[in-house]
Motif scaffolding. Sequence first.
Motif, PDB file in Angstrom:
ATOM      1  N   ASN A 122       5.579   5.697 -12.914  1.00  0.00           N
ATOM      2  CA  ASN A 122       5.382   5.594 -14.367  1.00  0.00           C
ATOM      3  C   ASN A 122       4.069   6.242 -14.804  1.00  0.00           C
ATOM      4  O   ASN A 122       4.057   7.170 -15.566  1.00  0.00           O
ATOM      5  CB  ASN A 122       5.321   4.121 -14.809  1.00  0.00           C
ATOM      6  CG  ASN A 122       6.684   3.554 -15.151  1.00  0.00           C
ATOM      7  OD1 ASN A 122       7.673   4.281 -15.187  1.00  0.00           O
ATOM      8  ND2 ASN A 122       6.739   2.257 -15.398  1.00  0.00           N
ATOM      9  N   GLU A 123       2.952   5.674 -14.303  1.00  0.00           N
ATOM     10  CA  GLU A 123       1.654   6.137 -14.795  1.00  0.00           C
ATOM     11  C   GLU A 123       0.508   5.602 -13.939  1.00  0.00           C
ATOM     12  O   GLU A 123       0.690   4.679 -13.142  1.00  0.00           O
ATOM     13  CB  GLU A 123       1.399   5.703 -16.247  1.00  0.00           C
ATOM     14  CG  GLU A 123       0.979   4.263 -16.485  1.00  0.00           C
ATOM     15  CD  GLU A 123       2.086   3.261 -16.354  1.00  0.00           C
ATOM     16  OE1 GLU A 123       2.036   2.473 -15.375  1.00  0.00           O
ATOM     17  OE2 GLU A 123       3.001   3.236 -17.165  1.00  0.00           O
ATOM     18  N   THR A 125      -3.630   4.397 -14.856  1.00  0.00           N
ATOM     19  CA  THR A 125      -4.614   4.234 -15.930  1.00  0.00           C
ATOM     20  C   THR A 125      -5.975   3.961 -15.304  1.00  0.00           C
ATOM     21  O   THR A 125      -6.068   3.387 -14.210  1.00  0.00           O
ATOM     22  CB  THR A 125      -4.274   3.062 -16.888  1.00  0.00           C
ATOM     23  OG1 THR A 125      -4.447   1.829 -16.215  1.00  0.00           O
ATOM     24  CG2 THR A 125      -2.871   3.157 -17.437  1.00  0.00           C
ATOM     25  N   CYS A 153      -4.658   6.878 -19.943  1.00  0.00           N
ATOM     26  CA  CYS A 153      -3.381   6.662 -19.245  1.00  0.00           C
ATOM     27  C   CYS A 153      -2.751   8.030 -18.993  1.00  0.00           C
ATOM     28  O   CYS A 153      -2.589   8.812 -19.930  1.00  0.00           O
ATOM     29  CB  CYS A 153      -2.483   5.814 -20.161  1.00  0.00           C
ATOM     30  SG  CYS A 153      -0.767   5.670 -19.629  1.00  0.00           S
ATOM     31  N   SER A 155       0.673   9.728 -17.575  1.00  0.00           N
ATOM     32  CA  SER A 155       2.033   9.278 -17.245  1.00  0.00           C
ATOM     33  C   SER A 155       2.947  10.427 -16.859  1.00  0.00           C
ATOM     34  O   SER A 155       2.714  11.593 -17.196  1.00  0.00           O
ATOM     35  CB  SER A 155       2.634   8.512 -18.426  1.00  0.00           C
ATOM     36  OG  SER A 155       2.654   9.320 -19.568  1.00  0.00           O
ATOM     37  N   THR A 156       4.017  10.055 -16.167  1.00  0.00           N
ATOM     38  CA  THR A 156       5.093  10.983 -15.801  1.00  0.00           C
ATOM     39  C   THR A 156       6.088  11.038 -16.973  1.00  0.00           C
ATOM     40  O   THR A 156       6.049  10.171 -17.862  1.00  0.00           O
ATOM     41  CB  THR A 156       5.849  10.451 -14.570  1.00  0.00           C
ATOM     42  OG1 THR A 156       6.475   9.212 -14.947  1.00  0.00           O
ATOM     43  CG2 THR A 156       4.947  10.219 -13.378  1.00  0.00           C
ATOM     44  N   GLY A 159       7.912   7.834 -17.029  1.00  0.00           N
ATOM     45  CA  GLY A 159       7.011   6.753 -17.428  1.00  0.00           C
ATOM     46  C   GLY A 159       6.621   6.851 -18.899  1.00  0.00           C
ATOM     47  O   GLY A 159       5.958   5.956 -19.437  1.00  0.00           O
ATOM     48  N   SER A 160       7.056   7.936 -19.564  1.00  0.00           N
ATOM     49  CA  SER A 160       6.622   8.125 -20.960  1.00  0.00           C
ATOM     50  C   SER A 160       7.174   7.046 -21.881  1.00  0.00           C
ATOM     51  O   SER A 160       6.628   6.814 -22.959  1.00  0.00           O
ATOM     52  CB  SER A 160       7.024   9.518 -21.474  1.00  0.00           C
ATOM     53  OG  SER A 160       8.423   9.632 -21.581  1.00  0.00           O
ATOM     54  N   ASN A 164       2.797   4.376 -21.815  1.00  0.00           N
ATOM     55  CA  ASN A 164       2.478   5.546 -22.652  1.00  0.00           C
ATOM     56  C   ASN A 164       3.023   5.411 -24.066  1.00  0.00           C
ATOM     57  O   ASN A 164       2.360   5.759 -25.038  1.00  0.00           O
ATOM     58  CB  ASN A 164       3.053   6.796 -21.963  1.00  0.00           C
ATOM     59  CG  ASN A 164       3.039   8.014 -22.864  1.00  0.00           C
ATOM     60  OD1 ASN A 164       1.994   8.595 -23.116  1.00  0.00           O
ATOM     61  ND2 ASN A 164       4.204   8.381 -23.383  1.00  0.00           N
ATOM     62  N   LEU A 179       2.863  16.402 -17.350  1.00  0.00           N
ATOM     63  CA  LEU A 179       2.130  15.132 -17.384  1.00  0.00           C
ATOM     64  C   LEU A 179       1.687  14.880 -18.802  1.00  0.00           C
ATOM     65  O   LEU A 179       1.541  15.815 -19.585  1.00  0.00           O
ATOM     66  CB  LEU A 179       0.880  15.218 -16.511  1.00  0.00           C
ATOM     67  CG  LEU A 179       1.070  15.443 -15.033  1.00  0.00           C
ATOM     68  CD1 LEU A 179      -0.284  15.461 -14.355  1.00  0.00           C
ATOM     69  CD2 LEU A 179       1.952  14.352 -14.454  1.00  0.00           C
ATOM     70  N   ASP A 222       1.123   2.258 -11.646  1.00  0.00           N
ATOM     71  CA  ASP A 222       2.325   1.486 -12.027  1.00  0.00           C
ATOM     72  C   ASP A 222       1.952   0.007 -12.186  1.00  0.00           C
ATOM     73  O   ASP A 222       1.030  -0.305 -12.906  1.00  0.00           O
ATOM     74  CB  ASP A 222       3.466   1.721 -11.021  1.00  0.00           C
ATOM     75  CG  ASP A 222       3.930   3.187 -11.022  1.00  0.00           C
ATOM     76  OD1 ASP A 222       3.756   3.850 -12.056  1.00  0.00           O
ATOM     77  OD2 ASP A 222       4.443   3.652 -10.000  1.00  0.00           O
TER      78      ASP A 222
END
Length: 268
Positions: A122-123, A125, A153, A155-156, A159-160, A164, A179, A222
């Motif tokens: 996902n991300e 941070t 953050c 994110s992929t 994961g957006s 995000n 990204l 994540d």
Amino acid sequence: MKIAIFANDERLSRSVSQKLRQKFEDTHFIFDEKSPDIVVTVGGDGTLLSAFHKYSALLDSVRFVGVHTGHLGFYTDWRDDEIDDLVISLQSDNGQSISYPLLDVRVTYADKAKPENFLALNEATLKRGSATMVADVYIGGERFERFRGDGLCVSTPSGSTAYNKSLGGAVIHPNLKVLQIAEISSINNRVFRTLSSPMIIAPNDWITLIPARESDYLLTIDQNSFHSKQVSQLRFKISKKSIHFAKYRHMQFWQRVQDAFIGSDYAN
Ligand code: NAP
């Protein structure tokens, strides 16, 4: 085909996972927790995130299938009452898959010689708990801005729709290998300035964060948190690895977004 089942602790998930296990035994699938070909998760997107981290060393050979016991998720395709159909689909599996990009995170610590590498689905941070986080943001090696605020953050595409999106980031189709960097409460006034918009970064660029020398950073990958780390540099890029999902049916990404955030009954 070697199967592993990974369920969360909810009562419904445990009972669905027991039924699935019985059906797999009846149909002569082999259970292999250590090196499965297919990991079936039972729960929600959070459960799939945990399974991803458990099997992240096997990403080249493993495919994931998500059964949801709550609402339709972004990583879960099957309802808990569809497990008969899922078992039939697995029996006639011919290796079909769909792949999503992952985030490579390299963390350098002030108090350790060796950097640490993580993969996020996902991300990731970086935040500071007690006071304003100050960090220089570099894109593709060039300094872009000095950030001041709660955190950042990265994110992929898949994961957006998670953290995000809560930060006002764009929803990105997971076919795009990009990204996104989104701010967490930046300070903007006559003295301090950031772009204040989420940025979508091209696949060949990387993002580097150089935070001020402090010791109370919180790094998240994540659902995992790492507290009080003396982070001296974070580097993000799209990973060469991907996550593969076994796809026996395909729900359009935008249909999934509509289902999750707008609802199909919505009309005006
Ligand atoms: P959680 O705090 O129990 O749940 C976070 C929620 O995010 C759950 O509803 C989960 O769905 C959903 N989710 C997870 N991945 C998603 C995705 N790719 N797209 C849309 N929704 C998604 O934590 P968790 O279940 O372990 O998940 C960790 C994730 O929580 C992190 O990766 C981060 O993205 C997210 N998070 C969000 C915020 C925020 O929005 N303010 C703050 C912190 C963390 P399910 O119910 O299907 O599991």
